[in-house]
Design an enzyme around this catalytic site. Structure first.
Site, PDB file in Angstrom:
ATOM      1  N   GLY A  74       1.925   4.472   5.876  1.00  0.00           N
ATOM      2  CA  GLY A  74       1.070   3.846   6.882  1.00  0.00           C
ATOM      3  C   GLY A  74       1.864   3.423   8.106  1.00  0.00           C
ATOM      4  CB  THR A  75       5.247   1.927   8.430  1.00  0.00           C
ATOM      5  OG1 THR A  75       4.962   0.868   7.513  1.00  0.00           O
ATOM      6  CG2 THR A  75       6.153   1.429   9.530  1.00  0.00           C
ATOM      7  CG  ASN A 157      -1.581  -7.167   5.721  1.00  0.00           C
ATOM      8  OD1 ASN A 157      -2.060  -7.190   6.859  1.00  0.00           O
ATOM      9  ND2 ASN A 157      -0.365  -7.558   5.478  1.00  0.00           N
ATOM     10  CD  GLN A 185      -3.943  -3.983   2.301  1.00  0.00           C
ATOM     11  OE1 GLN A 185      -4.666  -4.017   1.308  1.00  0.00           O
ATOM     12  NE2 GLN A 185      -2.625  -3.970   2.197  1.00  0.00           N
ATOM     13  CB  SER A 205      -0.435   3.812   3.282  1.00  0.00           C
ATOM     14  OG  SER A 205       0.694   3.884   2.459  1.00  0.00           O
ATOM     15  CG  HIS A 207       1.719   2.630  -1.380  1.00  0.00           C
ATOM     16  ND1 HIS A 207       1.892   1.302  -1.673  1.00  0.00           N
ATOM     17  CD2 HIS A 207       2.001   2.764  -0.064  1.00  0.00           C
ATOM     18  CE1 HIS A 207       2.281   0.663  -0.571  1.00  0.00           C
ATOM     19  NE2 HIS A 207       2.353   1.527   0.403  1.00  0.00           N
ATOM     20  CB  THR A 243      10.189  20.295   4.516  1.00  0.00           C
ATOM     21  OG1 THR A 243      11.136  21.123   5.202  1.00  0.00           O
ATOM     22  CG2 THR A 243       9.585  21.053   3.349  1.00  0.00           C
ATOM     23  CB  CYS A 332       7.452 -16.360   1.636  1.00  0.00           C
ATOM     24  SG  CYS A 332       6.276 -17.449   2.395  1.00  0.00           S
TER      25      CYS A 332
HETATM   26  N1  PLP Z   1      -0.613  -1.799   7.497  1.00  0.00           N
HETATM   27  C1  PLP Z   1      -1.121  -2.646   6.598  1.00  0.00           C
HETATM   28  C2  PLP Z   1      -2.365  -3.388   6.921  1.00  0.00           C
HETATM   29  C3  PLP Z   1      -0.517  -2.818   5.353  1.00  0.00           C
HETATM   30  O1  PLP Z   1      -1.038  -3.669   4.465  1.00  0.00           O
HETATM   31  C4  PLP Z   1       0.663  -2.076   5.079  1.00  0.00           C
HETATM   32  C5  PLP Z   1       1.367  -2.250   3.800  1.00  0.00           C
HETATM   33  O2  PLP Z   1       1.216  -3.221   3.107  1.00  0.00           O
HETATM   34  C6  PLP Z   1       1.139  -1.188   6.056  1.00  0.00           C
HETATM   35  C7  PLP Z   1       0.486  -1.073   7.247  1.00  0.00           C
HETATM   36  C8  PLP Z   1       2.358  -0.370   5.810  1.00  0.00           C
HETATM   37  O3  PLP Z   1       2.050   0.690   4.964  1.00  0.00           O
HETATM   38  P1  PLP Z   1       3.214   1.534   4.250  1.00  0.00           P
HETATM   39  O4  PLP Z   1       3.742   0.665   3.163  1.00  0.00           O
HETATM   40  O5  PLP Z   1       2.557   2.744   3.721  1.00  0.00           O
HETATM   41  O6  PLP Z   1       4.217   1.825   5.292  1.00  0.00           O
END
Ligand code: PLP
Length: 393
Positions: A74-75, A157, A185, A205, A207, A243, A332
């Site tokens: 996701g990042t 999140n 999320q 993302s 996972h 790849t 934290c």
């Molecule tokens: N954006 C949100 C709202 C998230 O909760 C998270 C991960 O917790 C991310 C982005 C980042 O996702 P990733 O862990 O796949 O990089």
């Protein structure tokens, strides 16, 4: 029996991979291991698996397969959306504002802040209400014809609040700005029809919805111009070189397909457990209050609180010792706790922001797990409060 197994209430952090997803991925590690860019039979087989996964995802998002860009997480999707749009706008000599909020995940907020440092742009931080919502009126006031992109997460999140996507996206478009959403999320819990949402880009993302770690995708509406963050080969329509991770892409598509097929049953299960947790915590812990929006305006699986006079890290340790995995929902670190940017932005005092507890349920969570959590929590809270009182007297 319950004491012998972990009770996992941290599904917003990650989820276990569904065995059906593992099964779908397995052949692509050892048997069908070709590189999709190779022209021979093994390569073509891998390429066809990647394209089938793309079609599956596109069907669920109501877009064309070409509009799906595979990423590693996701990042990465958030980075590609923001950096790509800003650099394309700089190249075209158009626009200088990025609008977003401090309640965004750091994947967006830190990326926006870095862009402001290294590109000639200004970030405007949108204000939110006490429940973390961005009022469309506030966005309308902040928009101008020089706005490059608006980035607002679909659901938060830390506090679970869902944003009014379609309304916000329509406002951005009135000013010719792009609209990106971090749907990390939301995926698996909220509808992902990009036409109904009206978004130009949407990051996901795997996972978070019982798929593998290390796989994600970015929806990029046809016609949106992005400069790639990662250059090299011509994969992903020249938007993301490297790849393809075939097994993980196949697994992600399978996980999204299952989440889509089982959507009603899963979300009804989540809501039932979430509402029990919220009622139980608020009803049994003096000084506990819900953070974020209530009811239909929050993620189905998400319960989050502040607990007056309770230091999150200490509480999480007590819960962990009782076999319960929970989260504060904030960054934290034991020893040097930092209050969450999200709760501070919502107007909580630093002391209160350090007392957050996030409980996120999943497919395997049971009523008995909720009972156990509600049984353990009052004494854990009491212990943490007593230590704090002793330390301050
Ligand atoms: N954006 C949100 C709202 C998230 O909760 C998270 C991960 O917790 C991310 C982005 C980042 O996702 P990733 O862990 O796949 O990089």
């Amino acid at each position: 029996m319950l004491n012998n197994r972990q009770i996992y209430l941290d599904h917003a952090a990650t989820t276990p991979v569904d065995p059906r997803v593992v099964e779908a991925m397995l052949p692509y590690f050892t048997r069908d291991y070709g590189n999709p860019s190779s022209t021979h039979a093994l390569g073509r087989m891998a390429s066809s698996a990647v394209e089938k996964a793309r079609e599956t995802i596109a069907g669920i998002l109501n877009c064309t397969p070409r509009e799906i860009v595979f990423t590693s997480c996701g990042t990465e999707g958030d980075n590609l959306a923001l950096r790509g749009a800003v650099m394309a706008a700089r190249q075209a000599g158009k626009g200088r504002y990025v609008l977003t909020a401090r309640t965004e995940h750091h994947a967006v907020s830190h990326t926006a802040a870095l862009l402001a440092r290294f590109e000639d742009i200004t970030v405007e931080w949108l204000s939110v209400d006490r429940e973390g919502r961005i009022a469309p009126k506030k966005l309308a006031n902040a928009l101008c014809d020089n706005t490059i992109i608006v980035s607002v997460m679909y659901a938060n999140n830390e506090i679970g609040t869902i944003q009014p996507m379609a309304e916000l996206a329509a406002l951005a478009h009135e000013h010719g700005a792009l609209f990106h959403t971090d749907a990390v999320q939301a995926a698996g819990q909220l509808p992902l029809d990009v036409k109904a949402l009206g978004v130009d880009m949407l990051a996901v993302s795997a996972h978070k919805f019982y798929g593998p770690k290390g796989a994600g995708f970015l929806f990029v509406r046809n016609g949106v111009n992005l400069i790639p963050s990662q250059s090299g080969g011509g994969q992903e329509n020249n938007l993301r070189a490297g790849t393809h991770n075939v097994p993980l892409i196949v697994g992600m598509a399978k996980a999204l397909e299952l989440a889509h097929q089982e959507f009603e049953a899963r979300t009804a299960h989540y809501r039932h457990l979430r509402d029990r947790l919220i009622a139980g915590v608020i009803g049994n812990i003096p000084g506990a209050s819900l953070t974020g929006a209530p009811g239909e305006s929050r993620l189905p699986n998400h319960a989050s609180f502040v607990l007056e006079g309770v230091e999150s890290n200490a509480l999480l340790m007590h819960l962990d010792m009782a076999g319960i995995a929970a989260s504060s929902g904030s960054a934290c670190n034991t020893g040097s706790p930092e209050p969450s940017d999200v709760l501070l932005t919502l107007g909580y005092e630093a002391d209160v922001a350090l007392s957050s507890l996030r409980l996120t349920v999943g497919r395997q969570t049971t009523d008995a797990d909720v009972d156990r959590m509600l049984e353990v929590l009052p004494s854990a809270v009491q212990k943490v409060r007593t230590v704090r009182e002793m330390q301050s007297s």
